[in-house]
Write a protein that holds these residues in place. Structure first.
Motif, mmCIF file in Angstrom:
data_model
loop_
_atom_site.group_PDB
_atom_site.id
_atom_site.type_symbol
_atom_site.label_atom_id
_atom_site.label_comp_id
_atom_site.label_asym_id
_atom_site.label_seq_id
_atom_site.Cartn_x
_atom_site.Cartn_y
_atom_site.Cartn_z
ATOM 1 N N LYS A 70 45.184 45.793 48.870
ATOM 2 C CA LYS A 70 45.339 45.959 47.421
ATOM 3 C C LYS A 70 45.129 44.640 46.693
ATOM 4 C CE LYS A 70 48.370 49.977 47.638
ATOM 5 N NZ LYS A 70 49.712 50.504 47.399
ATOM 6 N N GLN A 71 45.669 43.567 47.263
ATOM 7 C CA GLN A 71 45.505 42.244 46.662
ATOM 8 C C GLN A 71 44.023 41.858 46.614
ATOM 9 O OE1 GLN A 71 46.844 38.927 49.063
ATOM 10 N NE2 GLN A 71 47.524 37.816 47.234
ATOM 11 N N LEU A 72 43.302 42.090 47.712
ATOM 12 C CA LEU A 72 41.881 41.756 47.740
ATOM 13 C C LEU A 72 41.090 42.610 46.760
ATOM 14 C CD1 LEU A 72 41.269 41.300 51.568
ATOM 15 C CD2 LEU A 72 41.344 39.522 49.814
ATOM 16 N N LYS A 73 41.394 43.901 46.699
ATOM 17 C CA LYS A 73 40.686 44.796 45.784
ATOM 18 C C LYS A 73 40.939 44.422 44.326
ATOM 19 C CE LYS A 73 39.963 48.840 48.642
ATOM 20 N NZ LYS A 73 40.147 50.274 48.794
ATOM 21 N N ALA A 74 42.128 43.908 44.035
ATOM 22 C CA ALA A 74 42.465 43.510 42.673
ATOM 23 C C ALA A 74 41.815 42.187 42.297
ATOM 24 C CB ALA A 74 43.983 43.410 42.509
ATOM 25 N N GLY A 75 41.413 41.419 43.293
ATOM 26 C CA GLY A 75 40.789 40.129 43.035
ATOM 27 C C GLY A 75 39.358 40.295 42.558
ATOM 28 N N ASN A 76 38.801 39.197 42.102
ATOM 29 C CA ASN A 76 37.426 39.287 41.628
ATOM 30 C C ASN A 76 36.433 39.028 42.760
ATOM 31 O OD1 ASN A 76 36.910 36.436 41.796
ATOM 32 N ND2 ASN A 76 37.990 36.161 39.876
ATOM 33 N N ARG A 77 35.188 39.303 42.478
ATOM 34 C CA ARG A 77 34.117 39.197 43.454
ATOM 35 C C ARG A 77 33.991 37.777 44.011
ATOM 36 N NH1 ARG A 77 29.545 41.327 45.171
ATOM 37 N NH2 ARG A 77 27.755 39.944 45.383
ATOM 38 N N SER A 78 34.081 36.774 43.158
ATOM 39 C CA SER A 78 33.917 35.400 43.631
ATOM 40 C C SER A 78 35.026 35.007 44.608
ATOM 41 C CB SER A 78 33.835 34.412 42.465
ATOM 42 O OG SER A 78 35.033 34.382 41.747
ATOM 43 N N GLN A 79 36.230 35.539 44.433
ATOM 44 C CA GLN A 79 37.315 35.270 45.380
ATOM 45 C C GLN A 79 36.992 35.867 46.752
ATOM 46 O OE1 GLN A 79 40.358 37.042 42.898
ATOM 47 N NE2 GLN A 79 41.333 35.050 42.575
ATOM 48 N N LYS A 80 36.424 37.060 46.768
ATOM 49 C CA LYS A 80 36.060 37.704 48.041
ATOM 50 C C LYS A 80 34.930 36.941 48.720
ATOM 51 C CE LYS A 80 37.453 42.072 46.165
ATOM 52 N NZ LYS A 80 36.960 43.002 45.194
ATOM 53 N N ILE A 81 33.952 36.514 47.946
ATOM 54 C CA ILE A 81 32.847 35.735 48.512
ATOM 55 C C ILE A 81 33.372 34.428 49.088
ATOM 56 C CG2 ILE A 81 30.776 34.404 47.883
ATOM 57 C CD1 ILE A 81 30.048 36.781 46.025
ATOM 58 N N HIS A 82 34.255 33.761 48.359
ATOM 59 C CA HIS A 82 34.843 32.514 48.850
ATOM 60 C C HIS A 82 35.610 32.754 50.155
ATOM 61 C CE1 HIS A 82 36.666 28.566 48.879
ATOM 62 N NE2 HIS A 82 37.841 29.147 49.034
ATOM 63 N N LEU A 83 36.341 33.849 50.227
ATOM 64 C CA LEU A 83 37.100 34.180 51.431
ATOM 65 C C LEU A 83 36.164 34.384 52.623
ATOM 66 C CD1 LEU A 83 39.995 34.681 52.400
ATOM 67 C CD2 LEU A 83 39.689 37.076 51.802
ATOM 68 N N ILE A 84 35.103 35.149 52.423
ATOM 69 C CA ILE A 84 34.122 35.357 53.504
ATOM 70 C C ILE A 84 33.543 34.012 53.936
ATOM 71 C CG2 ILE A 84 31.848 36.307 54.072
ATOM 72 C CD1 ILE A 84 32.564 38.687 52.185
ATOM 73 N N GLU A 85 33.085 33.235 52.977
ATOM 74 C CA GLU A 85 32.411 31.980 53.303
ATOM 75 C C GLU A 85 33.345 30.933 53.912
ATOM 76 O OE1 GLU A 85 30.211 30.985 49.749
ATOM 77 O OE2 GLU A 85 28.573 32.324 50.352
#
Length: 102
Positions: A70-85
């Motif tokens: 839920k926390q990840l889904k609520a975050g923005n796209r750039s946060q998810k990209i940063h997490l992956i990278e």
């Protein structure tokens, strides 16, 4: 009586580097990613071929895994990209590695 410890996963899939992203939670990551790769379920991941495992986290408590999803889904796209990278800078599909380690 000993309780069998289960592992739960929060994960992020992608279709290409910095392309479409999908966040989910499961108790069997190898099986779930296989289902995404095989297009077994209608929906977003099948339509956009979002089937490469870019990132995942392990939990021993389903409530923590769901909370993180839920926390990840609520975050923005750039946060998810940063997490992956931060863990997978070359955007490798981690599925084969995951299968070998199971």
């Amino acid at each position: 009586m000993n309780e069998i410890s289960k592992t739960y996963y929060t994960y992020i899939l992608f279709n290409k580097r910095q392309g479409c992203l999908y966040t989910g939670v499961t108790n069997n990551l190898v099986k779930r990613v296989f289902e995404h790769k095989s297009g077994l379920h209608e929906g977003f991941t099948k339509k956009y071929e979002v089937n490469k495992l870019g990132y995942y986290e392990e939990y021993n408590d389903i409530r923590l895994a769901i909370s993180r999803e839920k926390q990840l889904k609520a975050g923005n796209r750039s946060q998810k990209i940063h997490l992956i990278e931060s863990k997978n800078p070359f955007w490798n599909d981690l599925y084969e590695e995951l299968k070998r380690n199971c």
